[in-house]
Design a protein around this motif. Structure first.
Motif, PDB file in Angstrom:
ATOM      1  N   UNK A   1     198.496  19.965  42.360  1.00 38.73           N
ATOM      2  CA  UNK A   1     198.289  20.478  41.005  1.00 38.73           C
ATOM      3  C   UNK A   1     196.957  19.943  40.496  1.00 38.73           C
ATOM      4  N   UNK A   2     196.096  20.822  40.035  1.00 39.85           N
ATOM      5  CA  UNK A   2     194.795  20.383  39.526  1.00 39.85           C
ATOM      6  C   UNK A   2     194.989  19.498  38.297  1.00 39.85           C
ATOM      7  N   UNK A   3     194.324  18.358  38.292  1.00 40.71           N
ATOM      8  CA  UNK A   3     194.434  17.415  37.180  1.00 40.71           C
ATOM      9  C   UNK A   3     193.947  18.049  35.880  1.00 40.71           C
ATOM     10  N   UNK A   4     192.940  18.905  35.984  1.00 36.13           N
ATOM     11  CA  UNK A   4     192.400  19.552  34.788  1.00 36.13           C
ATOM     12  C   UNK A   4     193.440  20.413  34.082  1.00 36.13           C
ATOM     13  N   UNK A   5     194.478  20.835  34.814  1.00 38.81           N
ATOM     14  CA  UNK A   5     195.538  21.650  34.224  1.00 38.81           C
ATOM     15  C   UNK A   5     196.578  20.793  33.507  1.00 38.81           C
ATOM     16  N   UNK A   6     196.525  19.479  33.720  1.00 39.40           N
ATOM     17  CA  UNK A   6     197.545  18.586  33.182  1.00 39.40           C
ATOM     18  C   UNK A   6     197.071  17.751  31.996  1.00 39.40           C
TER      19      UNK A   6
END
Length: 396
Positions: free
Chosen positions: A64-69
């Protein structure tokens, strides 16, 4: 403290990412300067890695991309590798820069524990990251291709998995499911393929009742797994493994899942450690530095009997929640919470449609346990990313 306090979180594993998400939910804008450091720009679901390692799922489904979290207005993300931790100087040395902090959260994750077994580090593969499972999957497929070129080399079709804990059992379950597909693809007789699961302890799956362990072993044995319980791997060689009973298994694929230790960087930093892990106090802080919190595989949390809890995703996630709460409390000078582990159950998958589990006093096995494991994974996705992430990754 007149200026805005600086919080640095090292690692975006379960403990680190949950800490970051907790801080961005609770802190007001400009209440703290929070930086999350991770060597990859994604968080990955460690408990799902056994599937892409065996080739029964795509590695992309576990990342999961960190930027999405994270909220970029509350959390600064730095993609870099930590080189050194200097707790006395309150500095973190990265490969390309230096960070100063007022509060530090160490969630760097662990490293494979080799127990001093000769050749293990050199010749065994490990299920530890997205890149490592890609390598294992491609390696397994390559062995079938090699066998078609050298059909006398049955060691290409012999797979040894060291360790019969969660990861080892879940991996052999998926691998046993994948073998028939590979045999069809490469036109190989399934009878030539052998999967060995070797465990030094007197039982597989410690923590489970004997009847559930027996069920699990029966399910996997029917799938073609041969167990070597109460038998240690004495040495790993380029040709396979030598066992403690003197038996040699010729194999071109040895996958080690026999345990983890803490991060050596934590030892090198001068913290009081045991095998690279720090015994934390009830608020998850180190005994020597009240501004340093430790979560996940780098920490040791003792239960009421004074014994350490095993390092699991469930514990790391709960630690992240408490670490975030206590960091906010430290900044606002309000009371902290003690960490108390709440055991919400344990579930081990045995391949497609099969699992065993314990939830409270209930023992589960078969399809029901397998479905509950899916529910647990979806619950975690919801915790870190809400409904959008559940919809995107709900097939985990």
């Amino acid at each position: 403290m007149s200026r805005i306090p600086r919080i640095v979180i090292l690692g975006a594993g379960y403990g680190g990412i949950v800490t970051a998400i907790g801080l961005q939910k609770e802190l007001n804008y400009n209440e703290a300067d929070v930086t999350l450091v991770n060597k990859h720009d994604y968080h990955f679901i460690t408990t799902h890695l056994h599937m892409p390692a065996a080739g029964t799922d795509n590695p992309e489904n576990a990342r999961i991309e960190i930027s999405k979290l994270i909220d970029e207005f509350k959390i600064d993300f730095v993609k870099s590798t930590v080189v050194q931790i200097r707790p006395y100087d309150k500095k973190i040395i990265l490969e390309d820069s230096t960070l100063s902090y007022d509060y530090l959260v160490i969630g760097l994750g662990g490293e494979p524990e080799t127990f001093g077994i000769p050749g293990l580090k050199e010749y065994a593969l490990n299920i530890r990251s997205i890149n490592s499972v890609r390598l294992i999957r491609e390696h397994i497929e390559y062995q079938f291709a090699r066998f078609k070129q050298e059909p006398h080399r049955t060691d290409f079709l012999t797979f040894v998995v060291g360790g019969a804990g969660f990861t080892g059992i879940e991996f052999v379950g998926e691998l046993a499911d994948r073998i028939p597909e590979l045999c069809r693809e490469f036109d190989v007789d399934p009878a030539l393929v052998h999967i060995y699961n070797v465990e030094a302890a007197p039982t597989a799956l410690p923590g489970f009742d004997a009847d559930l362990v027996e069920y699990a072993m029966q399910v996997l044995a029917k799938k073609g797994v041969t167990f070597k319980i109460a038998t240690a791997i004495k040495e790993v060689t380029v040709d396979g493994v030598i066992l403690s009973d003197g038996e040699t298994i010729r194999s071109s694929t040895v996958v080690w899942t026999g345990g983890i230790r803490g991060n050596r960087m934590v030892e090198e930093a001068g913290f009081d450690t045991k095998r690279g892990r720090i015994v934390v106090d009830s608020t998850l802080r180190t005994k020597d530095f009240e501004n340093v919190y430790v979560v996940g595989d780098c920490s040791i949390v003792l239960n009421e009997e004074g014994k350490p809890y095993p390092p699991t995703a469930q514990i790391a996630t709960q630690q992240g929640e408490i670490a975030a709460y206590n960091l906010v409390a430290a900044i606002r000078n309000t009371p902290m919470k003690d960490f108390k582990f709440i055991n919400r159950g344990i579930i081990a998958s045995l391949g497609k449609g099969e699992a065993i589990g314990v939830v409270g006093t209930k023992k589960l096995k078969g399809f029901i346990a397998a479905m509950l494991k899916k529910v647990v994974e979806i619950r975690y996705l919801y915790k870190i990313g809400g409904i959008p992430l559940v919809i995107k990754k709900g097939r985990l």
